[in-house]
Every structure is written in structure tokens, then in C-alpha cells.
Motif scaffolding. Structure first.
Motif, PDB file in Angstrom:
ATOM      1  N   ILE A 132       1.096  -1.110  -0.021  1.00  0.00           N
ATOM      2  CA  ILE A 132       0.320   0.122   0.508  1.00  0.00           C
ATOM      3  C   ILE A 132       0.873   0.880   0.181  1.00  0.00           C
ATOM      4  CG2 ILE A 132      -1.462   1.269   1.662  1.00  0.00           C
ATOM      5  CD1 ILE A 132      -2.642  -1.478   2.582  1.00  0.00           C
ATOM      6  N   SER A 133       0.217   2.318  -1.036  1.00  0.00           N
ATOM      7  CA  SER A 133       0.889   3.290  -1.098  1.00  0.00           C
ATOM      8  C   SER A 133       0.734   3.799   0.146  1.00  0.00           C
ATOM      9  CB  SER A 133       1.411   3.618  -2.504  1.00  0.00           C
ATOM     10  OG  SER A 133       2.432   5.244  -2.874  1.00  0.00           O
ATOM     11  N   GLN A 134       1.839   5.186   0.541  1.00  0.00           N
ATOM     12  CA  GLN A 134       1.169   6.093   1.003  1.00  0.00           C
ATOM     13  C   GLN A 134       2.274   7.751   0.868  1.00  0.00           C
ATOM     14  OE1 GLN A 134       3.964   4.289   2.328  1.00  0.00           O
ATOM     15  NE2 GLN A 134       5.463   5.345   3.291  1.00  0.00           N
ATOM     16  N   LEU A 135       2.114   7.513  -0.234  1.00  0.00           N
ATOM     17  CA  LEU A 135       3.187   8.833  -1.115  1.00  0.00           C
ATOM     18  C   LEU A 135       2.410   9.047  -2.562  1.00  0.00           C
ATOM     19  CD1 LEU A 135       6.409   9.048  -0.563  1.00  0.00           C
ATOM     20  CD2 LEU A 135       4.842  10.054   0.703  1.00  0.00           C
ATOM     21  N   THR A 136       1.510  10.374  -3.086  1.00  0.00           N
ATOM     22  CA  THR A 136       1.492  10.114  -4.532  1.00  0.00           C
ATOM     23  C   THR A 136       2.234  10.554  -5.576  1.00  0.00           C
ATOM     24  OG1 THR A 136       1.511  13.120  -4.312  1.00  0.00           O
ATOM     25  CG2 THR A 136      -0.797  11.931  -3.858  1.00  0.00           C
ATOM     26  N   LYS A 137       2.203  10.746  -6.220  1.00  0.00           N
ATOM     27  CA  LYS A 137       2.761  10.802  -7.943  1.00  0.00           C
ATOM     28  C   LYS A 137       3.982  12.304  -7.103  1.00  0.00           C
ATOM     29  CE  LYS A 137       1.310   7.676 -11.434  1.00  0.00           C
ATOM     30  NZ  LYS A 137       0.569   7.662 -10.667  1.00  0.00           N
ATOM     31  N   ALA A 138       3.090  13.237  -7.070  1.00  0.00           N
ATOM     32  CA  ALA A 138       3.471  14.514  -6.875  1.00  0.00           C
ATOM     33  C   ALA A 138       5.053  14.598  -5.942  1.00  0.00           C
ATOM     34  CB  ALA A 138       2.661  15.833  -6.455  1.00  0.00           C
ATOM     35  N   GLU A 139       4.392  13.940  -4.363  1.00  0.00           N
ATOM     36  CA  GLU A 139       5.261  13.533  -3.122  1.00  0.00           C
ATOM     37  C   GLU A 139       6.719  13.027  -3.992  1.00  0.00           C
ATOM     38  OE1 GLU A 139       1.569  13.709   0.499  1.00  0.00           O
ATOM     39  OE2 GLU A 139       1.873  12.133  -0.665  1.00  0.00           O
ATOM     40  N   ARG A 140       6.181  11.534  -4.528  1.00  0.00           N
ATOM     41  CA  ARG A 140       7.347  10.997  -5.008  1.00  0.00           C
ATOM     42  C   ARG A 140       7.812  12.608  -5.530  1.00  0.00           C
ATOM     43  NH1 ARG A 140       6.034   5.878  -3.435  1.00  0.00           N
ATOM     44  NH2 ARG A 140       4.308   5.557  -2.770  1.00  0.00           N
ATOM     45  N   GLY A 141       7.576  13.004  -6.578  1.00  0.00           N
ATOM     46  CA  GLY A 141       8.495  13.887  -7.779  1.00  0.00           C
ATOM     47  C   GLY A 141       9.047  14.871  -6.729  1.00  0.00           C
ATOM     48  N   TYR A 142       7.798  15.137  -5.676  1.00  0.00           N
ATOM     49  CA  TYR A 142       9.169  15.970  -4.580  1.00  0.00           C
ATOM     50  C   TYR A 142      10.407  15.157  -3.943  1.00  0.00           C
ATOM     51  CZ  TYR A 142       5.616  20.116  -5.261  1.00  0.00           C
ATOM     52  OH  TYR A 142       5.121  20.971  -4.856  1.00  0.00           O
ATOM     53  N   ARG A 143      10.382  13.880  -3.195  1.00  0.00           N
ATOM     54  CA  ARG A 143      11.430  13.543  -3.249  1.00  0.00           C
ATOM     55  C   ARG A 143      12.640  13.606  -3.868  1.00  0.00           C
ATOM     56  NH1 ARG A 143      10.819  10.966   1.426  1.00  0.00           N
ATOM     57  NH2 ARG A 143      11.810   9.422   1.154  1.00  0.00           N
ATOM     58  N   LEU A 144      12.474  13.054  -5.429  1.00  0.00           N
ATOM     59  CA  LEU A 144      13.120  13.154  -6.138  1.00  0.00           C
ATOM     60  C   LEU A 144      14.051  14.640  -6.444  1.00  0.00           C
ATOM     61  CD1 LEU A 144      14.082  10.761  -7.986  1.00  0.00           C
ATOM     62  CD2 LEU A 144      12.580  11.305 -10.119  1.00  0.00           C
ATOM     63  N   ALA A 145      13.341  15.234  -5.972  1.00  0.00           N
ATOM     64  CA  ALA A 145      13.613  17.008  -6.684  1.00  0.00           C
ATOM     65  C   ALA A 145      14.470  17.011  -5.374  1.00  0.00           C
ATOM     66  CB  ALA A 145      12.561  17.676  -6.903  1.00  0.00           C
ATOM     67  N   SER A 146      14.054  16.451  -4.712  1.00  0.00           N
ATOM     68  CA  SER A 146      15.313  17.413  -3.530  1.00  0.00           C
ATOM     69  C   SER A 146      16.273  15.492  -2.780  1.00  0.00           C
ATOM     70  CB  SER A 146      14.286  16.969  -2.119  1.00  0.00           C
ATOM     71  OG  SER A 146      13.460  17.675  -1.777  1.00  0.00           O
ATOM     72  N   GLY A 147      16.212  15.155  -3.923  1.00  0.00           N
ATOM     73  CA  GLY A 147      17.738  13.760  -3.169  1.00  0.00           C
ATOM     74  C   GLY A 147      17.244  12.612  -2.746  1.00  0.00           C
ATOM     75  N   LEU A 148      16.294  12.726  -2.745  1.00  0.00           N
ATOM     76  CA  LEU A 148      15.803  11.447  -2.003  1.00  0.00           C
ATOM     77  C   LEU A 148      15.164  10.090  -2.779  1.00  0.00           C
ATOM     78  CD1 LEU A 148      14.002  12.884   1.307  1.00  0.00           C
ATOM     79  CD2 LEU A 148      16.197  12.722   1.121  1.00  0.00           C
ATOM     80  N   GLU A 149      15.133   9.391  -2.460  1.00  0.00           N
ATOM     81  CA  GLU A 149      14.463   8.257  -2.665  1.00  0.00           C
ATOM     82  C   GLU A 149      12.996   8.222  -3.198  1.00  0.00           C
ATOM     83  OE1 GLU A 149      16.139   5.747  -4.773  1.00  0.00           O
ATOM     84  OE2 GLU A 149      17.948   6.480  -4.088  1.00  0.00           O
ATOM     85  N   ILE A 150      12.151   7.558  -4.428  1.00  0.00           N
ATOM     86  CA  ILE A 150      11.017   8.106  -4.543  1.00  0.00           C
ATOM     87  C   ILE A 150      10.078   7.751  -3.340  1.00  0.00           C
ATOM     88  CG2 ILE A 150      11.090   8.568  -6.672  1.00  0.00           C
ATOM     89  CD1 ILE A 150       9.930   5.869  -7.200  1.00  0.00           C
ATOM     90  N   ASP A 151      10.452   5.846  -2.795  1.00  0.00           N
ATOM     91  CA  ASP A 151       9.925   5.111  -1.796  1.00  0.00           C
ATOM     92  C   ASP A 151      10.900   5.115  -0.199  1.00  0.00           C
ATOM     93  OD1 ASP A 151       7.768   4.037  -0.374  1.00  0.00           O
ATOM     94  OD2 ASP A 151       8.819   1.923  -1.066  1.00  0.00           O
ATOM     95  N   ASP A 152      10.414   6.152   0.716  1.00  0.00           N
ATOM     96  CA  ASP A 152      11.187   5.573   1.442  1.00  0.00           C
ATOM     97  C   ASP A 152      11.622   4.597   2.456  1.00  0.00           C
ATOM     98  OD1 ASP A 152      13.361   6.202   4.456  1.00  0.00           O
ATOM     99  OD2 ASP A 152      12.431   7.568   4.330  1.00  0.00           O
ATOM    100  N   THR A 153      12.010   3.160   2.109  1.00  0.00           N
ATOM    101  CA  THR A 153      11.636   2.133   2.705  1.00  0.00           C
ATOM    102  C   THR A 153      12.782   1.752   3.116  1.00  0.00           C
ATOM    103  OG1 THR A 153      12.902   0.890   0.927  1.00  0.00           O
ATOM    104  CG2 THR A 153      10.371   0.957   0.324  1.00  0.00           C
TER     105      THR A 153
END
Length: 515
Positions: free
Chosen positions: A187-208
């Protein structure tokens, strides 16, 4: 309009499997051609929109462009957003075209001094279709396979979305069960927009790989008991979901620790709300949380033994050879336990438990049609309910601490568990009462837990190092190291117990923050 979605992350093989199932659901003659969607997300340099829970995007489908603003209302096991979409033939942001006046005016004021710029972009191949559930509800299934781009970074993205077009939220879960089974940890707890922000901030798109601690829960005195239960269960769900994935993808010992805390907090919450949420499903979730907690607990106890008990003693006795042998054996046991926990978490029973918890939380799974008095219990103002719940937990602590000077090791361990439940319950309902008084009370309970920590360390060490499956039973040097550990832990626990007795005697007589 309001958008309600349930999302699951997929692997390549899972995406193919879901695609095959979707074909079987498709009506004869329905087209099978996927759509190619290009979506660009915009924000200010300071990410002011994201801070307010708003996403602004342009989406291209074929030769057509549309602009969408999403205002997030809830997230976790299901996404609830207000969505406002309008065509923009120019393919440019046109804030003046936003159909909702309040949203339009707020964004235009914000962007008057902070210009918008692209943050991230997705290129997605989407296969979508609408299915009808037996209750008449309509659900759109969207299977997405593509990439997210932000600056010079790119990440693959595969997910399936279930959007409720009409009808009951239960339809989302019924449809999802057919297509993705019991894949609760997906189950995903992030939207596509939120994943995009994570990628733009140097993070992985899913914090596992980052353990998740419990967050403060925004309950209010004016909430109903049901509203508070929903908020608390959602927070417990998120702590379990994230840390379950952490354990599967990381060796960080904090992952099992926070997962076990999440399961304990869930059990405490289900007990606290056992009357208003009384239902067979609640009892099932309590049983499953207890089972999974026991499985995770074995790994957590080994991590504690290695990192918090053995290693400090080994540093204190660097010339004692038995510690190295003992450490190797325990780490081997820890590796076996970690594999067992991972297999359990990826297994059908644990996955179904997380899925069931999500559905119970987001579809009011506690409603019992034959319980005519349940409506009144759910609608009760939170403050009086919280007081009763806290009184009940305090009664258990006082009962378990009677005759405190003569408590056995096992009785002390039970008392420690009751203090944990007391703390969790106090944290759940803290926002309802005076902040300073509540803070002082929780601080006291935390201090007791620290005093009891040495008692627990002794209990864990005795079970693992001296129990039936103790390592290195025939190695004299390792047994000598074990003796040093147990002896020193016993001395520390007795010192801690003297302090705990005095503190608890005072605590039993102290004033509560809830009156």
C-alpha cells in the motif's frame, strides 16, 4: 470534486500479473490500448504549495493538455483530495482558469510574489478501466508503468490505483483484493507528486530504509470518539506499514524495534476503543497484531542482546575470549531470525493483516448493523471517553504495582508492559488535556520505563543466553562470558529496581492530568 484513491506499489512481475487480471475483468470489445501520459508538477522554489498540501500539475494526453489542482485532505491507507481540473489548450499554467474560487484566489495571491517552476515530471503508460462491484459501486483501475524525472535524477515507478467513482469505500478494497490479493505492505502512502518532490530533494521516491517513529496524533477535545479512533488507528497503521517495509529492505535494528512499538500501540488503541468499536474484526486484528508482534519480538530481543547487552560488556572486558565466540553465535542467530521475520512479513498472513487493518480503519469496519447502541457510543464526545480510558489504564498499573517490594521478576515484567500501555494511552489523548500537566505525566512514565529497562535487559539476556536454545552451551569461555553478562546485569537491575520502587510509590499517589 472529491477524489478517493487506494494505491499499491508494484514490482515488474506484479505489474504483469495485475495486467493479466485486468484483461479478464475487461468487457468484450473494450479497447486494450494504453494511454501515454506526460505530467509536469509545479511549485515555488520554497515548495509553498507542497507545504500546504496542494499539488499543481499540467498533464498531456495525446495532443490535449489539462490543468489540475489537488488539495490533499487525508492520506495513509487511502488518499482523499479535492480535485479541480480544467482544459488548457495552450499547455501552460493558467491559475485564473481554476474553477474553485477559494483555491484560485489563494494560489494567485501566493504566486504573485513567488513564481512557479517545474519540480518534477512523470512519463507514464496507463491502462485504465472501470469495474462495477456487486453493491453497484464503480471503481476505476489505473495501472501505471513509467518514470519520474527531477533535474538530472530519474526513478522507475510502477503502481496500480483504485479510484472510487461512485458508491462505498469498501468497493475500493473489494476490487483491490481481487487484483493484488493481500499485498498490505505494498500500500502506497505517497502520491506521484510527493514522490516527485522526494526525487527533486535528492531522496529515494519510496522511503523503505528509514525507520518511522510514532507521530503526534491531532485529536481534539471536540472530536467524537469515532473520529479520534480513526485518527489513532491511521497513525498506528502507518507506523506498522513503513517499518514492516524497513525490516524487509534494511538490517537497521531500529526497524524491528519501531515495528514492534507500532504493533503494541495498535493493540493498546484497539483495547482502549474496544467498546465503541466492538466487532469481530477488531478482535481479529488484536489477535493478528499479537501474533506478528511475537514473531518480530524474537528478532528485536536478539538485536537488543547483541547491541545493548553483549557489546557493552565485551568492551568492558576486551581480554575475555568468550565474548567473540558468543557474539558470532548470536549474530548467526540474528541472521536466521531476520530471514524468518522477512519471510513472515512477505507471507500471506502478515500481508493480509496489514490490508485488513487498512480496510478496517478507512471503511469504518467496526460498524455492527445489529448493535443499535453503537451509534451513541461512537458519537460520544472524546473528553469523557478519554478520561475513562485513562482511568482504566491507571487502575491496571496500580493493581500490578501492589506489594511492589515483593514482586517477582515476571511480575515486574508485566508491570513494565502496563506502564507502556499507560504511556501510549496518555500520548493518544494528550491533545485533549492541559499540555504542561500531560507532558509532566508522560515524562514520569518514560522515566519509569527507563528504570525498568535494566530489568527487561536482564530478562532478555537470561532467556537468550541461558534458555533451552542458548548458544555455545559447551564452550567454557563463552559460558564464562555469559556469567559475566548475567551477573553484571543482575546487579544493575537490582539497583534500578530500588529506584523504581520509590518512584512508583510516589506515582501511585500523584495527581492525574485528566482530573
Amino acid at each position: 470534486m472529491q477524489e478517493i484513491e487506494l494505491k499499491f506499489l508494484l514490482t515488474k512481475s506484479e505489474l504483469r500479473h495485475v495486467s493479466s487480471k485486468m484483461r479478464k475483468l475487461r468487457d468484450r470489445g473494450a479497447r486494450n490500448k494504453p494511454d501515454l501520459l506526460r505530467t509536469i508538477y509545479f511549485d515555488t522554489d520554497a515548495h509553498d504549495l507542497a507545504t500546504q498540501g496542494t499539488a499543481l500539475r499540467l498533464r498531456q494526453k495525446g495532443h490535449s493538455w489539462e490543468q489540475t489542482v489537488k488539495v490533499k485532505r487525508a492520506g495513509g491507507a487511502v488518499f482523499v483530495s479535492d480535485e479541480f481540473t480544467t482544459p488548457v489548450p495552450s499547455g501552460e499554467i493558467r491559475l485564473e482558469e481554476i474553477p474553485e474560487p477559494s483555491v484560485r484566489e489563494a494560489l494567485m495571491r501566493l504566486c504573485a510574489t513567488a513564481p512557479l517552476a517545474p519540480i518534477a515530471e512523470t512519463i507514464i503508460e496507463r491502462r485504465a478501466q472501470i469495474v462495477r462491484e456487486t453493491d453497484g459501486s464503480a471503481v476505476e483501475i489505473a495501472l501505471d508503468d513509467g518514470e519520474i524525472h527531477a533535474g538530472n535524477r530519474t526513478a522507475e515507478l510502477r503502481e496500480v490505483e483504485f479510484e472510487l467513482m461512485s458508491g462505498s469505500r469498501r468497493a475500493l478494497y473489494a476490487c483491490a483484493r481481487r487484483l493484488v490479493g493481500h499485498c498490505g505492505l505494498s500500500i502506497s502512502q505517497l502520491t506521484k507528486a510527493e514522490r516527485g518532490y522526494r526525487l527533486a530533494s535528492g531522496l529515494e521516491i519510496d522511503d523503505t530504509i528509514t525507520p518511522r517513529h510514532a507521530f503526534a496524533i491531532p485529536v481534539r477535545a471536540q472530536d467524537t470518539t469515532e473520529e479520534a479512533a480513526h485518527a489513532i488507528l491511521r497513525e498506528c497503521f502507518l507506523q506498522i506499514l513503513v517499518n514492516g517495509r524497513v525490516v524487509c529492505h534494511s538490517d537497521d535494528p531500529e526497524g524491528p524495534h519501531q515495528l514492534r512499538i507500532g504493533l503494541r500501540r495498535l493493540r493498546t488503541a484497539l483495547s482502549a476503543f474496544s467498546e465503541p468499536l466492538a466487532s469481530p474484526q477488531l478482535d481479529h486484528l488484536k489477535d493478528e497484531a499479537r501474533w506478528l508482534g511475537q514473531v518480530v519480538g524474537e528478532l528485536r530481543d536478539l538485536d537488543v542482546t547483541i547491541n545493548d547487552i553483549l557489546e557493552p560488556e565485551q568492551a568492558a572486558f576486551p581480554d575475555e575470549p568468550g565474548f567473540a565466540t558468543l557474539a558470532t553465535s548470536l549474530r548467526n542467530s540474528g541472521d536466521v531470525a531476520r530471514r524468518t521475520v522477512r519471510a513472515t512479513l512477505m507471507g500471506e498472513r502478515a500481508q493480509a493483516f496489514v490490508f485488513d487493518l487498512a480496510e478496517f480503519t478507512e471503511t469504518r469496519g467496526w460498524l455492527s448493523p445489529n448493535d443499535l447502541a453503537q451509534t451513541a457510543r461512537l458519537a460520544e464526545p472524546l473528553a469523557p471517553f478519554a478520561k475513562r480510558a485513562l482511568d482504566g489504564r491507571l487502575t491496571h498499573v496500580r493493581k500490578r504495582s501492589k506489594g511492589i517490594a515483593k514482586l517477582s521478576i515476571e511480575a515486574r515484567h508485566i508491570l513494565r508492559k502496563e506502564l507502556k500501555k499507560m504511556r501510549y494511552t496518555a500520548e493518544f489523548f494528550a491533545p485533549v488535556f492541559d499540555k504542561k500537566r500531560t507532558g509532566r505525566f508522560i515524562k514520569k512514565v518514560k522515566a519509569f520505563q527507563e528504570l525498568f529497562g535494566d530489568l527487561n535487559d536482564l530478562s532478555v539476556a537470561q532467556e537468550i543466553l541461558m534458555g533451552a536454545s542458548a548458544p555455545c552451551r559447551t564452550d567454557p569461555a563463552a559460558q564464562r562470558a555469559t556469567g559475566l553478562i548475567i551477573g553484571r546485569r543482575l546487579a544493575r537491575s537490582e539497583d534500578a529496581w530500588e529506584g523504581a520502587q520509590t518512584a512508583l510509590t510516589t506515582f501511585r499517589r500523584s495527581e492525574t492530568f485528566w482530573g
